[in-house]
Design a protein around this motif. Structure first.
Motif, short mmCIF file in Angstrom:
data_model
loop_
_atom_site.label_atom_id
_atom_site.label_comp_id
_atom_site.label_asym_id
_atom_site.label_seq_id
_atom_site.Cartn_x
_atom_site.Cartn_y
_atom_site.Cartn_z
N TYR A 1 0.86 -1.18 0.00
CA TYR A 1 0.00 0.00 0.00
C TYR A 1 0.90 1.23 0.00
O TYR A 1 1.69 1.42 0.92
CB TYR A 1 -0.92 0.01 1.22
N VAL A 2 0.78 2.07 -1.04
CA VAL A 2 1.63 3.24 -1.20
C VAL A 2 0.90 4.46 -0.66
O VAL A 2 -0.20 4.79 -1.12
CB VAL A 2 2.02 3.44 -2.69
N TYR A 3 1.52 5.14 0.31
CA TYR A 3 0.92 6.31 0.95
C TYR A 3 1.52 7.62 0.47
O TYR A 3 0.89 8.67 0.58
CB TYR A 3 1.07 6.21 2.47
N ALA A 4 2.74 7.60 -0.01
CA ALA A 4 3.40 8.82 -0.48
C ALA A 4 4.42 8.46 -1.55
O ALA A 4 5.05 7.41 -1.50
CB ALA A 4 4.09 9.53 0.68
N MET A 5 4.55 9.37 -2.50
CA MET A 5 5.53 9.22 -3.58
C MET A 5 6.36 10.50 -3.61
O MET A 5 5.82 11.58 -3.41
CB MET A 5 4.82 9.04 -4.91
N LEU A 6 7.64 10.36 -3.85
CA LEU A 6 8.48 11.53 -4.02
C LEU A 6 8.44 11.94 -5.48
O LEU A 6 8.64 11.11 -6.36
CB LEU A 6 9.92 11.25 -3.62
#
Length: 99
Positions: A45-50
């Motif tokens: 589960y991805v919560y933030a991307m740079l």
């Protein structure tokens, strides 16, 4: 000097809702406690991307039998070890950053 947090893309101001679900393409064994261990085939589960610089690291969690009864742990991982399977928020709605 710009802060890393100024380059984060999140679903909400607290980065508390996942942006997308990805599947691990390979095992990832971190050398630092800020990163998470990922097994090949595991859902992430991805919560933030740079943003910028190739989206090198994402923040997320893995869940499942690996953690047993424990809650999933949040941490960073290279975006190259996963592939997106389900977008949970359209990209055009990413118009703000986490602070």
């Amino acid at each position: 000097m710009p802060k890393l947090s100024d380059k984060k893309l999140c679903a909400d101001s607290e980065c508390s809702h996942p942006i997308l679900i990805a599947k691990a393409l390979q095992d990832y064994y971190p050398q630092d406690c800020r990163f998470i261990h990922i097994h090949k085939g595991q859902s992430v589960y991805v919560y933030a991307m740079l943003k910028d610089r190739g989206n090198l690291f994402w923040a997320g969690s893995v869940q499942g039998s690996y953690y047993g009864d424990q809650e999933a742990r949040l941490g960073y991982f290279p975006s190259s070890v996963v592939e997106e399977t389900h977008a949970l928020m359209p990209a055009e709605k990413w118009d703000f950053y986490c602070y």
